[in-house]
Design a protein around this motif. Sequence first.
Motif, PDB file in Angstrom:
ATOM      1  N   TYR A 344      43.620  46.321  37.855  1.00  0.00           N
ATOM      2  CA  TYR A 344      43.803  46.438  36.585  1.00  0.00           C
ATOM      3  C   TYR A 344      44.383  46.468  35.343  1.00  0.00           C
ATOM      4  O   TYR A 344      44.566  45.587  35.045  1.00  0.00           O
ATOM      5  CB  TYR A 344      42.425  45.714  35.554  1.00  0.00           C
ATOM      6  CG  TYR A 344      40.966  44.831  36.570  1.00  0.00           C
ATOM      7  CD1 TYR A 344      41.478  43.379  36.159  1.00  0.00           C
ATOM      8  CD2 TYR A 344      40.052  45.345  36.869  1.00  0.00           C
ATOM      9  CE1 TYR A 344      40.237  42.649  36.931  1.00  0.00           C
ATOM     10  CE2 TYR A 344      38.969  44.782  38.016  1.00  0.00           C
ATOM     11  CZ  TYR A 344      38.933  43.384  37.280  1.00  0.00           C
ATOM     12  OH  TYR A 344      38.143  42.350  37.929  1.00  0.00           O
ATOM     13  N   MET A 345      45.218  47.630  36.171  1.00  0.00           N
ATOM     14  CA  MET A 345      45.979  48.296  35.077  1.00  0.00           C
ATOM     15  C   MET A 345      47.387  47.840  35.012  1.00  0.00           C
ATOM     16  O   MET A 345      47.864  48.088  33.584  1.00  0.00           O
ATOM     17  CB  MET A 345      46.012  49.643  35.271  1.00  0.00           C
ATOM     18  CG  MET A 345      46.985  50.814  34.665  1.00  0.00           C
ATOM     19  SD  MET A 345      46.087  51.284  33.036  1.00  0.00           S
ATOM     20  CE  MET A 345      48.020  52.541  33.018  1.00  0.00           C
ATOM     21  N   THR A 346      47.782  47.402  35.924  1.00  0.00           N
ATOM     22  CA  THR A 346      48.642  46.608  36.481  1.00  0.00           C
ATOM     23  C   THR A 346      49.249  45.207  36.647  1.00  0.00           C
ATOM     24  O   THR A 346      50.148  45.243  37.380  1.00  0.00           O
ATOM     25  CB  THR A 346      49.269  47.865  37.735  1.00  0.00           C
ATOM     26  OG1 THR A 346      48.810  47.095  39.116  1.00  0.00           O
ATOM     27  CG2 THR A 346      49.372  48.933  37.640  1.00  0.00           C
ATOM     28  N   ALA A 347      48.109  44.751  36.041  1.00  0.00           N
ATOM     29  CA  ALA A 347      47.942  43.315  35.667  1.00  0.00           C
ATOM     30  C   ALA A 347      48.817  42.780  34.768  1.00  0.00           C
ATOM     31  O   ALA A 347      48.101  42.878  34.201  1.00  0.00           O
ATOM     32  CB  ALA A 347      46.629  42.035  36.004  1.00  0.00           C
ATOM     33  N   PRO A 348      50.142  42.413  35.182  1.00  0.00           N
ATOM     34  CA  PRO A 348      50.494  41.007  33.776  1.00  0.00           C
ATOM     35  C   PRO A 348      50.049  39.937  33.042  1.00  0.00           C
ATOM     36  O   PRO A 348      49.351  39.397  33.809  1.00  0.00           O
ATOM     37  CB  PRO A 348      52.270  40.876  34.243  1.00  0.00           C
ATOM     38  CG  PRO A 348      51.562  40.922  35.792  1.00  0.00           C
ATOM     39  CD  PRO A 348      50.194  41.955  36.306  1.00  0.00           C
ATOM     40  N   TRP A 349      49.821  39.547  31.666  1.00  0.00           N
ATOM     41  CA  TRP A 349      50.282  38.587  31.336  1.00  0.00           C
ATOM     42  C   TRP A 349      50.675  38.368  30.324  1.00  0.00           C
ATOM     43  O   TRP A 349      51.749  38.817  30.343  1.00  0.00           O
ATOM     44  CB  TRP A 349      48.778  39.010  30.384  1.00  0.00           C
ATOM     45  CG  TRP A 349      48.147  40.321  29.706  1.00  0.00           C
ATOM     46  CD1 TRP A 349      48.148  41.365  29.622  1.00  0.00           C
ATOM     47  CD2 TRP A 349      48.517  40.191  27.961  1.00  0.00           C
ATOM     48  NE1 TRP A 349      48.518  42.368  28.147  1.00  0.00           N
ATOM     49  CE2 TRP A 349      48.680  41.172  27.442  1.00  0.00           C
ATOM     50  CE3 TRP A 349      49.550  38.935  26.995  1.00  0.00           C
ATOM     51  CZ2 TRP A 349      49.230  41.295  25.724  1.00  0.00           C
ATOM     52  CZ3 TRP A 349      49.744  38.736  25.903  1.00  0.00           C
ATOM     53  CH2 TRP A 349      49.564  40.363  25.057  1.00  0.00           C
ATOM     54  N   VAL A 350      50.935  36.957  30.026  1.00  0.00           N
ATOM     55  CA  VAL A 350      51.814  36.244  29.417  1.00  0.00           C
ATOM     56  C   VAL A 350      52.016  35.283  28.873  1.00  0.00           C
ATOM     57  O   VAL A 350      50.568  34.667  29.062  1.00  0.00           O
ATOM     58  CB  VAL A 350      53.152  35.801  30.503  1.00  0.00           C
ATOM     59  CG1 VAL A 350      53.982  35.350  29.612  1.00  0.00           C
ATOM     60  CG2 VAL A 350      53.962  36.790  31.284  1.00  0.00           C
ATOM     61  N   ILE A 351      52.239  35.633  27.865  1.00  0.00           N
ATOM     62  CA  ILE A 351      51.522  34.176  26.464  1.00  0.00           C
ATOM     63  C   ILE A 351      53.132  33.011  27.298  1.00  0.00           C
ATOM     64  O   ILE A 351      54.182  33.970  26.419  1.00  0.00           O
ATOM     65  CB  ILE A 351      51.363  34.620  25.554  1.00  0.00           C
ATOM     66  CG1 ILE A 351      50.253  35.332  24.576  1.00  0.00           C
ATOM     67  CG2 ILE A 351      51.410  33.635  24.545  1.00  0.00           C
ATOM     68  CD1 ILE A 351      50.091  36.120  23.945  1.00  0.00           C
ATOM     69  N   PHE A 352      52.828  32.773  27.430  1.00  0.00           N
ATOM     70  CA  PHE A 352      54.057  31.247  27.640  1.00  0.00           C
ATOM     71  C   PHE A 352      54.620  30.198  26.671  1.00  0.00           C
ATOM     72  O   PHE A 352      55.457  29.275  26.653  1.00  0.00           O
ATOM     73  CB  PHE A 352      53.651  30.597  29.216  1.00  0.00           C
ATOM     74  CG  PHE A 352      54.322  31.381  30.260  1.00  0.00           C
ATOM     75  CD1 PHE A 352      55.026  31.132  31.472  1.00  0.00           C
ATOM     76  CD2 PHE A 352      52.870  31.924  30.787  1.00  0.00           C
ATOM     77  CE1 PHE A 352      54.321  32.098  32.302  1.00  0.00           C
ATOM     78  CE2 PHE A 352      52.956  32.823  31.384  1.00  0.00           C
ATOM     79  CZ  PHE A 352      53.386  32.962  32.389  1.00  0.00           C
ATOM     80  N   THR A 353      54.716  31.130  25.521  1.00  0.00           N
ATOM     81  CA  THR A 353      55.372  30.880  23.920  1.00  0.00           C
ATOM     82  C   THR A 353      57.458  30.776  24.708  1.00  0.00           C
ATOM     83  O   THR A 353      57.190  31.379  25.238  1.00  0.00           O
ATOM     84  CB  THR A 353      55.601  31.230  22.701  1.00  0.00           C
ATOM     85  OG1 THR A 353      55.123  32.203  23.231  1.00  0.00           O
ATOM     86  CG2 THR A 353      53.937  30.656  22.724  1.00  0.00           C
TER      87      THR A 353
END
Length: 471
Positions: A344-353
């Motif tokens: 989980y430490m290297t799982a990226p997340w994005v807000i696609f604005t």
Amino acid sequence: MREYDLIIVGKGAAAFAAAIKATELSEGRASILMVGKGPLGGTCVNVGCVPSKYLLELSHRYYYARKGGLPGLTLSAGVEFGQVMGAVRGLIAKLREEKYERVIKSYGNVELVSGEARFTSPSSISMKGDYEFEARAKNFIVATGSRPSVPPLEGLEKVSYLTSDSVWQLERLPSSLVLIGGGAIGLELGQAFLHFGSQVSVVEALPRIAYTAEPEMSEALQHLLEAEGMRFYLRSRVASLRPYDGGVSVEVFTRQGRVAVEGEALLIATGRKPNTEGLGLERAKVELDERGAIKVDARLRTSNPRIFAAGDVISKQLMLETLAAREGVVAATNALGGRVEVDYMTAPWVIFTNPNLAAVGLTEAEVTKRLGACSCRVIGLEAVAKSHILGQEKGLAKLVVDPGSGRIMGAQVLAPGAAEFITEVALAMRAGMTYRDLIEATHAFPTVAEVIKLAAQAFIRDISRMSCCVE
């Protein structure tokens, strides 16, 4: 009573990943039953990632063509919102068929049944759908996903409202939209409607939008959205809802007092909750947390050793399609005797604005709490030559490292296309790299991704005194 090696409850990303991995590991010999209700493919392809990002892309092309501002270029654009939404629904159908309906038919060992599954014991389920039957398995994977969470607001039953599941049926663009929730879902849909021409107001109970992001990232994104015309009511609580002039009036308690925020449409984006009701998990001896999510260990095993769980239905922080797929793979691997865990430490997340807000790893506050100290650098996007080429100089990049070793602990980037290159930092973290490794890696020029290297260089020099491409 039918017998299977593995029964997967669910039909979304985690379920498909689990079925495919179990088939590969068993070389097609494992008998697998996949059961569930709702459209094939689950949240992402039907009401989540695919439609929202397509809607955003179409809205950006329209908005920036009309906005102009490019030297020597005059552009124009028009919009027929009903056709836009028709195109969105068309893409959903296309990808659902290509990525799920066709795919599952290619796995002869996987039996797909649509209907409602319920555990009748720790080792069996009953199925109600086109026909009824009972089944047992050596192991189970629960991957039933999540749905929009709608809070019990006063007056909710008197007004019409949209969620991230129902918004795709709109045929007409609302002139104004009140959006409850300033997280990823709300901001993405809010900017899309704003770019098409709706007046958008966001009501958020927390002190800033995108609250899981670094404070400077949240603040910068808010300023950019405000510059486009989005209105924010932060530290604000919805007191009541009522019909008003063909739309809805939202009574909001703010720091300045009580105000009425009015809109033709109301969109509630206050998060998602796991689909665990009606599964009979109490009969299966599967424990839930206070949110109703399934508790799992590091290998995604539940309190019942024969039952694993994956995706949005489990107790965790990030609800992401790619993470759900990884969890499906891990659950299937361990159900067939493996011993692997999710990173989980290297799982990226994005807000696609636009610009994207992309992140991976720990924040400055989290590293400080864990290590007692933190070393960070924040640089402005204007330091990157490509930002001037694009005409989008507003943005930030933040790199967080272990002050003792220089090892990269996290990063957040607010920039055009940041979703496309945040994985660079994720891979660097998986490899245990330091900021010096980023400096020594030759980057393509000119690119927005160069902002990662410049953030690393900020640890060793004043980047305002650098020419382009200095190592």
